[in-house]
Design a protein around this motif. Structure first.
Motif: not given
Length: 120
Positions: A8, A17, A19, A21, A67-68, A70, A79-81, A83
């Motif tokens: 990613g 942004s 994401r 994985s 960052f988020t 999950s 995952y690391l989203q 933004n």
């Protein structure tokens, strides 16, 4: 025999942004913690975010609110989203996991990293 494979990463403009994985595979019975770390050129590796098997999360102050992290436990993925990316987010991002193997041994494993470049 445990492996982590990141994907990613890439080039993105400031404010954009991405994401990331990470997929865990191998002789894993359970995963206790998964997380993301990063290392910029000439700097030490630093923690970005972690998530525990119970769902608890922790973030570095520099990425809170942007960052988020999950997981999808059934697929052994994290995952690391990311933004509102900034140039200072440029780094190689590494996936990390603390797992229990089929031999009932707790081990820590690292992925080989994925490069994120934030530049206009």
């Amino acid at each position: 025999q445990v492996q982590l494979v990141e994907s990613g990463g890439g080039l993105v403009q400031p404010g954009g942004s991405l994401r990331l994985s990470c997929a865990a595979s191998g002789s894993i019975l359970s995963i206790n913690v998964m997380g993301w770390y990063r290392q910029a050129p000439g700097k030490e590796r630093e923690l970005v975010a972690t998530i525990t098997s119970g769902g608890g999360t922790n973030y570095a102050d520099s990425v809170k609110g942007r960052f988020t992290i999950s997981t999808v436990n059934a697929k052994k993925m994290v995952y690391l989203q990311m933004n509102s990316l900034k140039p200072e987010d440029t780094a190689v991002y590494y996936c990390n996991a603390k797992v229990l193997t089929v031999l009932y041994k707790n081990v820590e494993v690292w992925g080989q990293g994925t490069l994120v470049t934030v530049s206009s």
